[in-house]
Design an enzyme around this catalytic site. Structure first.
Site, PDB file in Angstrom:
ATOM      1  N   LYS A 179       0.833  -1.200   0.000  1.00  0.00           N
ATOM      2  CA  LYS A 179       0.000   0.000   0.000  1.00  0.00           C
ATOM      3  C   LYS A 179       0.871   1.255   0.000  1.00  0.00           C
ATOM      4  O   LYS A 179       0.685   2.157  -0.825  1.00  0.00           O
ATOM      5  CB  LYS A 179      -0.931   0.015   1.215  1.00  0.00           C
ATOM      6  CG  LYS A 179      -1.900   1.182   1.218  1.00  0.00           C
ATOM      7  CD  LYS A 179      -2.523   1.410   2.584  1.00  0.00           C
ATOM      8  CE  LYS A 179      -1.637   2.288   3.433  1.00  0.00           C
ATOM      9  NZ  LYS A 179      -2.293   2.779   4.658  1.00  0.00           N
ATOM     10  N   ASP A 197      -6.469   0.950   0.798  1.00  0.00           N
ATOM     11  CA  ASP A 197      -6.547   1.279   2.212  1.00  0.00           C
ATOM     12  C   ASP A 197      -7.922   0.889   2.733  1.00  0.00           C
ATOM     13  O   ASP A 197      -8.699   0.223   2.033  1.00  0.00           O
ATOM     14  CB  ASP A 197      -6.249   2.762   2.453  1.00  0.00           C
ATOM     15  CG  ASP A 197      -7.358   3.679   1.944  1.00  0.00           C
ATOM     16  OD1 ASP A 197      -8.295   3.191   1.266  1.00  0.00           O
ATOM     17  OD2 ASP A 197      -7.306   4.887   2.233  1.00  0.00           O
TER      18      ASP A 197
END
Length: 311
Positions: A179, A197
């Site tokens: 991420k 996320d």
């Protein structure tokens, strides 16, 4: 003259009276309750079973997903990463700090942090206690301090003090996962990537784009739906929508511009007036999360740490 018609008329009158009495909840004196007439032969007496909608095909889902992306592009033409940064190192550090806290709190914390440690070499030489105190407002400051010290030393020792532009190198740094790597690559190097996320994962499942929970599987399935050129901006648009309108507990369905395309419409407030009161940030007339937002951002900047936002 025969009395049969009179008797028939009397029976008919009694039938009307009984029907009326039955309709108002009464029964004529001495009357035996009549049984309901049997259903005509050949007609089903049971209620009709409602039609079950056909499952959405893969092709239809992809079309709907791409249309949602186009609609979000019109709603959020100013979508952007909501972390303040001036270079790849600052974005990398800010993204690591954003775990388990808001971008606003990170943005309020990093000005003092980067004033003290503007480069990987500076941060690598920091005293742990001093670094911890600067990042304390973001929470989990001891663990985050270890990550920042580790990645700064790795950048200094292994990458000449520069943030690498390959995902393989980025994920080798302490505290950096896919991420964080995709955030840095997409916004500091222009390399397309999907950032999964909390908001992104929640919305793509709510929209039935995927049923996966694992972030890497979510990333792979969403990448297969959209052209590579859309990945980074799609991430921003979805996150913007999740933070402003499509909230986790009470989405503002009645104020949602993509409601006709959403299979979860109705999970939140559908009354338009009540839904508008649930909107956040620039959609709700509130300050944004960045202290230094891009020039095209239509909302107000966030206040510095310890300051009160202007009404």
């Amino acid at each position: 003259m025969s009395n049969k018609p009179v008797r028939a008329q009397a029976k008919g009158s009694a039938g009307v009276t009984a029907a009326h009495n039955s309709a108002v909840g009464e029964q004529a004196p001495g009357e035996v309750p009549a049984k309901a007439p049997p259903a005509p032969a050949g007609k089903a007496s049971a209620k009709k079973t409602p039609k079950v909608p056909k499952p959405e095909s893969r092709v239809a889902m992809v079309r709907r997903a791409r249309r949602i992306n186009r609609e979000l592009a019109e709603v959020y033409p100013y979508a952007h990463p909501e972390l303040d940064f001036r270079n790849p190192f600052e974005l990398l550090v800010a993204t690591v700090l954003s775990a388990q806290t808001t971008d606003l709190r990170v943005n309020q914390t990093t000005p003092a942090l980067f004033a003290a440690y503007p480069t990987p070499e500076d941060m690598a030489a920091a005293e742990p206690e001093a670094l911890e105190e600067l990042i304390r407002p973001t929470g989990f400051f001891r663990a985050k301090s270890r990550s920042l010290l580790g990645l700064s030393r790795a950048l200094r020792d292994d990458f000449g003090g520069e943030v690498p532009g390959r995902i393989e190198d980025l994920v080798s740094l302490p505290g950096v996962g896919r991420k964080t790597a995709n955030v840095v690559l997409g916004n500091a190097f222009g390399v397309p990537g999907i950032t999964v996320d909390t908001h992104f994962g929640r919305l793509v499942r709510r929209w039935k784009w995927t049923g996966q929970e694992d972030p890497e599987k979510v990333e792979a399935e969403i990448c297969a739906i959209f052209p590579k050129s859309e990945w980074t901006m799609l991430s921003h648009r979805v996150v913007f929508h999740g933070r402003r309108i499509c909230h986790a507990r009470k989405p503002a369905c009645g104020a949602c511009p993509i409601a006709p395309l959403c299979p979860a419409y109705g999970e939140g407030e559908t009354d338009p007036e009540k839904a508008r009161k649930l909107l956040k940030y620039e959609k709700g007339g509130q300050p944004g999360q960045r202290l230094s937002p891009p020039p095209d951002y239509p909302g107000r900047p966030a206040p510095p740490l310890g300051a009160t936002a202007a009404p």
